[in-house]
Design an enzyme around this catalytic site. Structure first.
Site, PDB file in Angstrom:
ATOM      1  N   ASP A 270       0.866  -1.179   0.000  1.00 37.70           N
ATOM      2  CA  ASP A 270       0.000   0.000   0.000  1.00 37.70           C
ATOM      3  C   ASP A 270       0.910   1.238   0.000  1.00 37.70           C
ATOM      4  OD1 ASP A 270      -1.670   2.148   0.756  1.00 37.70           O
ATOM      5  OD2 ASP A 270      -3.024   0.819   1.859  1.00 37.70           O
TER       6      ASP A 270
ATOM      7  N   LYS B  32      -6.807   9.902  -1.005  1.00 39.22           N
ATOM      8  CA  LYS B  32      -5.909  10.722  -0.192  1.00 39.22           C
ATOM      9  C   LYS B  32      -5.089  11.656  -1.095  1.00 39.22           C
ATOM     10  CE  LYS B  32      -7.773   8.074   2.887  1.00 39.22           C
ATOM     11  NZ  LYS B  32      -7.190   6.820   3.341  1.00 39.22           N
TER      12      LYS B  32
HETATM   13  C1  LIG Z   1      -7.722   5.545   3.451  1.00 37.54           C
HETATM   14  C2  LIG Z   1      -6.817   4.408   3.265  1.00 37.54           C
HETATM   15  C3  LIG Z   1      -7.265   3.212   2.668  1.00 37.54           C
HETATM   16  C4  LIG Z   1      -8.718   3.015   2.259  1.00 37.54           C
HETATM   17  O1  LIG Z   1      -9.076   3.847   1.216  1.00 37.54           O
HETATM   18  P1  LIG Z   1     -10.596   4.310   0.908  1.00 37.54           P
HETATM   19  O2  LIG Z   1     -10.442   5.092  -0.352  1.00 37.54           O
HETATM   20  O3  LIG Z   1     -11.053   5.115   2.078  1.00 37.54           O
HETATM   21  O4  LIG Z   1     -11.398   3.072   0.732  1.00 37.54           O
HETATM   22  C5  LIG Z   1      -6.353   2.199   2.496  1.00 37.54           C
HETATM   23  N1  LIG Z   1      -5.057   2.328   2.890  1.00 37.54           N
HETATM   24  C6  LIG Z   1      -4.589   3.452   3.469  1.00 37.54           C
HETATM   25  C7  LIG Z   1      -3.170   3.533   3.888  1.00 37.54           C
HETATM   26  C8  LIG Z   1      -5.454   4.530   3.674  1.00 37.54           C
HETATM   27  O5  LIG Z   1      -4.990   5.638   4.264  1.00 37.54           O
END
Ligand SMILES: *Cc1c(COP(=O)(O)O)cnc(C)c1O
Length: 392
Positions: free
Chosen positions: A184, A209
């Protein structure tokens, strides 16, 4: 168009847009069409069989969505990329498409809350074993990988204490064990970190984000080898977690300023972390850019910038947290991160709200911890705001 000779600031503006759009449109048109018409039945048949280019149905592919997928593909220097309605859709589709009953996953304790929930609640239901290791204990992670697994799932930096994992080291261990590595890259973005170059097989993003960047849109993306991404794409086609073209447009627009914004986020977070680390009311600051941070050396090696997120604990407890946050002007007290506006909140009410105080303590999350997502405002104003607010 091969972008490998060009810098990311250029790619984030131009990738996916190197041809003229309909009517000479300067920006990618939003194709708000569910289906695509053909004059000729044979052409339709060939497009439907995948023998010639062309769109059929927007759950599968859409021209606006494809512009976005090409942009992230180029920025992550990947063979293939696909998009999803949310970051969690990207993560869950990847896991469920690549795993099968009897498989074993090795991951870390500090992964994103939603991801943890899949590991602890949903994968075991399908008879998939999940081993969660201490996030920065590289020996433990390597030991668990060597016992045999099909997928290794990583995140670096992590939420909310910005722990750093040596992605190259763990990806190498996974490769030796014949496992696929998924990472991620939401906190770092492709501007600060290239997981594929470090040996990771699939990068996942919550584009909600930093990539979208304005907290006005939900979106998920994955990048990697054609074969692996293709398997996830086939699952997404029938799972249906596709991205809407209007949303894709918002993310395309956000990504054009990605390098500019991330440079500013990096700069602001570094200045604020440094300021806070010298403040008498602050107990501990977690930011990989600080030399005092346990993962600083690894971060320096594998990141080009240290990111826009930091966290810190106050001397005292939750009452002090409330006093500080209520005193601040240029901040929304809200979940999420990576927006142009500064966002802050205690993990106690955001990412780790479902845990008990004791469970949070075990994860090293103190009741006086605040996560701070530095926006792109002027750093002097943000520090001035903290300075005034820290007079309680
Ligand atoms: C927010 C977030 C997610 C999930 O994303 P959404 O778009 O809210 O479903 C996954 N991994 C990380 C590190 C995040 O900050």
């Amino acid at each position: 168009m091969d972008f490998t000779r060009y810098k990311k600031g250029t790619a984030s503006v131009w990738a996916g847009e190197m041809y003229s759009f309909s009517e000479g449109s300067h920006t990618p048109p939003i194709y708000n069409s569910v289906t695509f018409a053909y004059d000729d039945l044979d052409e339709w048949y060939e497009a439907a069989r995948g023998n010639r280019p062309g769109h059929i149905y927007s759950r599968n592919t859409n021209p606006t969505v494809q512009v976005l997928e090409e942009k992230i593909r180029v920025l992550e220097n990947a063979e293939a990329a696909i998009s999803f309605a949310t970051g969690m859709a990207a993560i869950s589709n990847t896991l469920f498409a690549l795993l099968k009953p009897g498989d074993r996953v090795v991951s870390i304790k500090d992964s994103y809350g939603g991801t943890s929930k899949i590991f602890l609640e949903y994968l075991p239901k399908f008879n998939i074993e999940v081993q969660l290791c201490e996030t920065t204990d590289h020996e433990e992670i390597e030991r668990e990988i060597a016992k045999g697994c099909q997928l290794v799932y990583l995140e670096s930096p992590t939420n909310p204490t910005l722990k750093i994992i040596d992605l190259k080291r763990i990806a190498l261990a996974a490769k030796k064990a014949g496992a696929v590595t998924v990472a991620d890259n939401t906190f770092a973005t492709p501007i600060n970190q290239d997981p594929l170059e470090l040996g990771v097989d699939i990068v996942v993003h919550s584009a909600t984000k930093f990539l979208g960047g304005h907290s006005d849109t939900l979106c998920g993306l994955i990048c990697g080898k054609k074969e692996l991404v293709g398997r996830v794409f086939q699952f997404r086609e029938i799972n249906g977690a596709s991205l809407h073209p209007e949303t894709a447009y918002n993310v395309i627009r956000g990504m054009k300023t990605l390098e500019l914004r991330v440079e500013r986020h990096n700069d602001n977070a570094m200045k604020i972390a440094t300021y806070l680390s010298r403040h008498p009311k602050v107990d501990e600051v977690f930011y990989p850019g600080l030399e005092s941070h346990h993962g600083h050396e690894i971060a320096k090696r594998q990141m080009y910038g240290f990111g826009g997120i930091l966290s810190f604990t106050l001397k005292g407890g939750y009452e002090e947290v409330k006093a500080l946050l209520h005193n601040m002007k240029f901040v929304h007290l809200a979940a999420s991160l990576g927006s142009v506006n500064t966002l802050a909140g205690p993990p106690r009410t955001t990412s780790h709200v479902e845990l008990t105080e004791e469970q949070r303590r075990q994860l090293g999350i103190s009741e006086s911890l605040i996560r701070y997502s530095a926006g792109i405002e002027n750093a002097e104003d943000l520090i001035g705001d903290l300075e005034k607010a820290l007079t309680f």
